[in-house]
Design a protein around this motif. Sequence first.
Motif, PDB file in Angstrom:
ATOM      1  N   TRP A   1       0.832  -1.205   0.000  1.00  0.00           N
ATOM      2  CA  TRP A   1       0.000   0.000   0.000  1.00  0.00           C
ATOM      3  C   TRP A   1       0.866   1.253   0.000  1.00  0.00           C
ATOM      4  N   PHE A   2       1.901   1.247   0.845  1.00  0.00           N
ATOM      5  CA  PHE A   2       2.718   2.455   1.012  1.00  0.00           C
ATOM      6  C   PHE A   2       4.064   2.371   0.282  1.00  0.00           C
ATOM      7  N   GLY A   3       4.485   1.172  -0.099  1.00  0.00           N
ATOM      8  CA  GLY A   3       5.798   1.007  -0.701  1.00  0.00           C
ATOM      9  C   GLY A   3       5.782   1.254  -2.200  1.00  0.00           C
ATOM     10  N   HIS A   4       6.890   0.932  -2.839  1.00  0.00           N
ATOM     11  CA  HIS A   4       7.022   1.075  -4.284  1.00  0.00           C
ATOM     12  C   HIS A   4       7.868  -0.073  -4.797  1.00  0.00           C
ATOM     13  N   TYR A   5       7.937  -0.228  -6.125  1.00  0.00           N
ATOM     14  CA  TYR A   5       8.598  -1.404  -6.678  1.00  0.00           C
ATOM     15  C   TYR A   5      10.063  -1.506  -6.259  1.00  0.00           C
ATOM     16  N   GLY A   6      10.785  -0.395  -6.246  1.00  0.00           N
ATOM     17  CA  GLY A   6      12.209  -0.442  -5.904  1.00  0.00           C
ATOM     18  C   GLY A   6      12.440  -1.045  -4.530  1.00  0.00           C
ATOM     19  N   LEU A   7      11.677  -0.603  -3.537  1.00  0.00           N
ATOM     20  CA  LEU A   7      11.803  -1.157  -2.188  1.00  0.00           C
ATOM     21  C   LEU A   7      11.368  -2.612  -2.166  1.00  0.00           C
ATOM     22  N   PHE A   8      10.295  -2.916  -2.875  1.00  0.00           N
ATOM     23  CA  PHE A   8       9.791  -4.287  -2.963  1.00  0.00           C
ATOM     24  C   PHE A   8      10.876  -5.226  -3.495  1.00  0.00           C
ATOM     25  N   GLU A   9      11.564  -4.813  -4.546  1.00  0.00           N
ATOM     26  CA  GLU A   9      12.605  -5.657  -5.127  1.00  0.00           C
ATOM     27  C   GLU A   9      13.756  -5.877  -4.140  1.00  0.00           C
ATOM     28  N   LYS A  10      14.130  -4.840  -3.419  1.00  0.00           N
ATOM     29  CA  LYS A  10      15.219  -4.979  -2.438  1.00  0.00           C
ATOM     30  C   LYS A  10      14.847  -5.959  -1.327  1.00  0.00           C
ATOM     31  N   VAL A  11      13.614  -5.869  -0.827  1.00  0.00           N
ATOM     32  CA  VAL A  11      13.181  -6.776   0.237  1.00  0.00           C
ATOM     33  C   VAL A  11      13.124  -8.210  -0.278  1.00  0.00           C
ATOM     34  N   MET A  12      12.628  -8.385  -1.486  1.00  0.00           N
ATOM     35  CA  MET A  12      12.558  -9.735  -2.058  1.00  0.00           C
ATOM     36  C   MET A  12      13.951 -10.318  -2.273  1.00  0.00           C
ATOM     37  N   THR A  13      14.889  -9.487  -2.702  1.00  0.00           N
ATOM     38  CA  THR A  13      16.267  -9.946  -2.877  1.00  0.00           C
ATOM     39  C   THR A  13      16.871 -10.359  -1.540  1.00  0.00           C
ATOM     40  N   ALA A  14      16.582  -9.592  -0.485  1.00  0.00           N
ATOM     41  CA  ALA A  14      17.066  -9.953   0.850  1.00  0.00           C
ATOM     42  C   ALA A  14      16.479 -11.291   1.297  1.00  0.00           C
ATOM     43  N   CYS A  15      15.197 -11.514   1.020  1.00  0.00           N
ATOM     44  CA  CYS A  15      14.572 -12.795   1.369  1.00  0.00           C
ATOM     45  C   CYS A  15      15.234 -13.953   0.624  1.00  0.00           C
ATOM     46  N   VAL A  16      15.557 -13.720  -0.660  1.00  0.00           N
ATOM     47  CA  VAL A  16      16.248 -14.758  -1.428  1.00  0.00           C
ATOM     48  C   VAL A  16      17.609 -15.055  -0.814  1.00  0.00           C
ATOM     49  N   GLY A  17      18.299 -13.994  -0.342  1.00  0.00           N
ATOM     50  CA  GLY A  17      19.583 -14.207   0.325  1.00  0.00           C
ATOM     51  C   GLY A  17      19.453 -15.082   1.563  1.00  0.00           C
ATOM     52  N   VAL A  18      18.442 -14.819   2.373  1.00  0.00           N
ATOM     53  CA  VAL A  18      18.199 -15.638   3.570  1.00  0.00           C
ATOM     54  C   VAL A  18      17.854 -17.065   3.169  1.00  0.00           C
ATOM     55  N   MET A  19      17.002 -17.224   2.167  1.00  0.00           N
ATOM     56  CA  MET A  19      16.643 -18.558   1.687  1.00  0.00           C
ATOM     57  C   MET A  19      17.868 -19.298   1.178  1.00  0.00           C
ATOM     58  N   PHE A  20      18.728 -18.586   0.451  1.00  0.00           N
ATOM     59  CA  PHE A  20      19.912 -19.219  -0.122  1.00  0.00           C
ATOM     60  C   PHE A  20      20.829 -19.751   0.984  1.00  0.00           C
ATOM     61  N   VAL A  21      21.101 -18.910   1.972  1.00  0.00           N
ATOM     62  CA  VAL A  21      21.972 -19.334   3.080  1.00  0.00           C
ATOM     63  C   VAL A  21      21.369 -20.539   3.804  1.00  0.00           C
ATOM     64  N   THR A  22      20.055 -20.496   4.031  1.00  0.00           N
ATOM     65  CA  THR A  22      19.400 -21.566   4.777  1.00  0.00           C
ATOM     66  C   THR A  22      19.372 -22.874   3.999  1.00  0.00           C
ATOM     67  N   VAL A  23      18.855 -22.808   2.786  1.00  0.00           N
ATOM     68  CA  VAL A  23      18.651 -24.030   2.009  1.00  0.00           C
ATOM     69  C   VAL A  23      19.979 -24.649   1.590  1.00  0.00           C
ATOM     70  N   ILE A  24      20.885 -23.831   1.069  1.00  0.00           N
ATOM     71  CA  ILE A  24      22.190 -24.362   0.671  1.00  0.00           C
ATOM     72  C   ILE A  24      22.961 -24.842   1.900  1.00  0.00           C
TER      73      ILE A  24
END
Length: 426
Positions: free
Chosen positions: A149-172
């Motif tokens: 609601w309050f965010g924008h695509y640029g911030l959304f992409e950064k948060v999603m990339t951070a989540c992928v980083g956490v997933m990568f460390v965990t799963v790998i």
Amino acid sequence: MSTPETPIRNRWTLIGPGIVVAATGVGAGDLVATLIAGSRFGYALLWAAILGTLLKIALAEAVGRWTLAGERTIFDGWSSLGGAFRVGKLGGNLNWAGIYFGVYVVIWGFVYGAAAMTATALPLAALFPVLDLKVWGILSGLAGLAFVWFGHYGLFEKVMTACVGVMFVTVIGLAVIVAPDLPALATGLWPSLPPGSAFYTLGLIGGVGGTITMAAYGYWLNAKGWKGPGWMRVMRLDNRVGYVVTGVFVVAMLIVGAELLFSAGIALQGGERGLLDLDQVLRDRFGRPISILFLVGFWATSFSSLLGVWQGVSLMFADFIAHVRGRAGDDAVRGERSRAFRGYALWLTIPPVALLFMDRPFGLIVAYGVLGSVFMPFLAGTLLWLLNSDRVPKEWRNGWLSNLMLTGATVLFAVLAGRELIGLFQ
């Protein structure tokens, strides 16, 4: 912003929408499906997981190519497939594809909203049992709503990339900890079908890496500012990187299932709750710190999928409403700040709370299953149609490989849809 002519070594810095698709498409349920494949059949279905990744690369590339070649959204393409009629006094036109999408996205969103909130709440309730699972689910949904609601695509992409980083460390990290048997892993690259694995293999090929959110890829390309054929090379690199990340996740979870569960004969529950079973196994085997790390990765996986749907499918719904109103090219009607976008985000968040407090109504689940099972053959089939027509400049139409992959995807998803429909009637 960098231009499409940026040297290839610098294009890596532009990658983003593909990572968003990867984070959204790999949900907790996908990880469980891959874990169960490893726990039942060891490494035998590794080839199927890799083939599924290649099919999703082809599908997402087709969505991106359609979007960039003519600077049109996927809904623009669906609206061109014929049979359109005027929508009352609203001024827009609607055809069979639009009607299907409109019915599907409303029912799907209602049920998916509850499922996504529950999946995100499960690891939070395990980490912080001071609040009930339902409370964590509601808070997760509201967090997703506030973000889009309050965010924008640029911030959304950064948060999603951070989540992928956490997933990568965990799963790998888990795959490394359980010490894969590399020779046995290599044998899984050769196609084989263990007894009783035929339909499970088809599900594994078709199930990992996203469904409706694949169609949202084109909207994220536009939000990133990539418009026109000049961005085609960057898009293809972005798409491949995103789905290679997906493939790495899939292979890593297959390793965990094969090494940790297959040899011990441990069975998991279906759905996201199976990851809580794995959490208990990890706690018994490696201790609480590894268990906590895994739960954090579980949360990142679930919450990134929630955010991706709240953002991406809301953009698709807003585009649908813009077409219904006859204002398809108006960003004020179909953008991130439009009423339709926010209305659908609310639909994903508020009404599904009722499902958290009751068993899901049988009739709704039947409708959800029927519509959901036929969306992927709908997407693959319409892409095959659009990208072999004069709606696309000749140089960007399908080649033989794209036609082969999209035809294979259409047949595969049609078979899976048929099986789903038969199961529902039975």
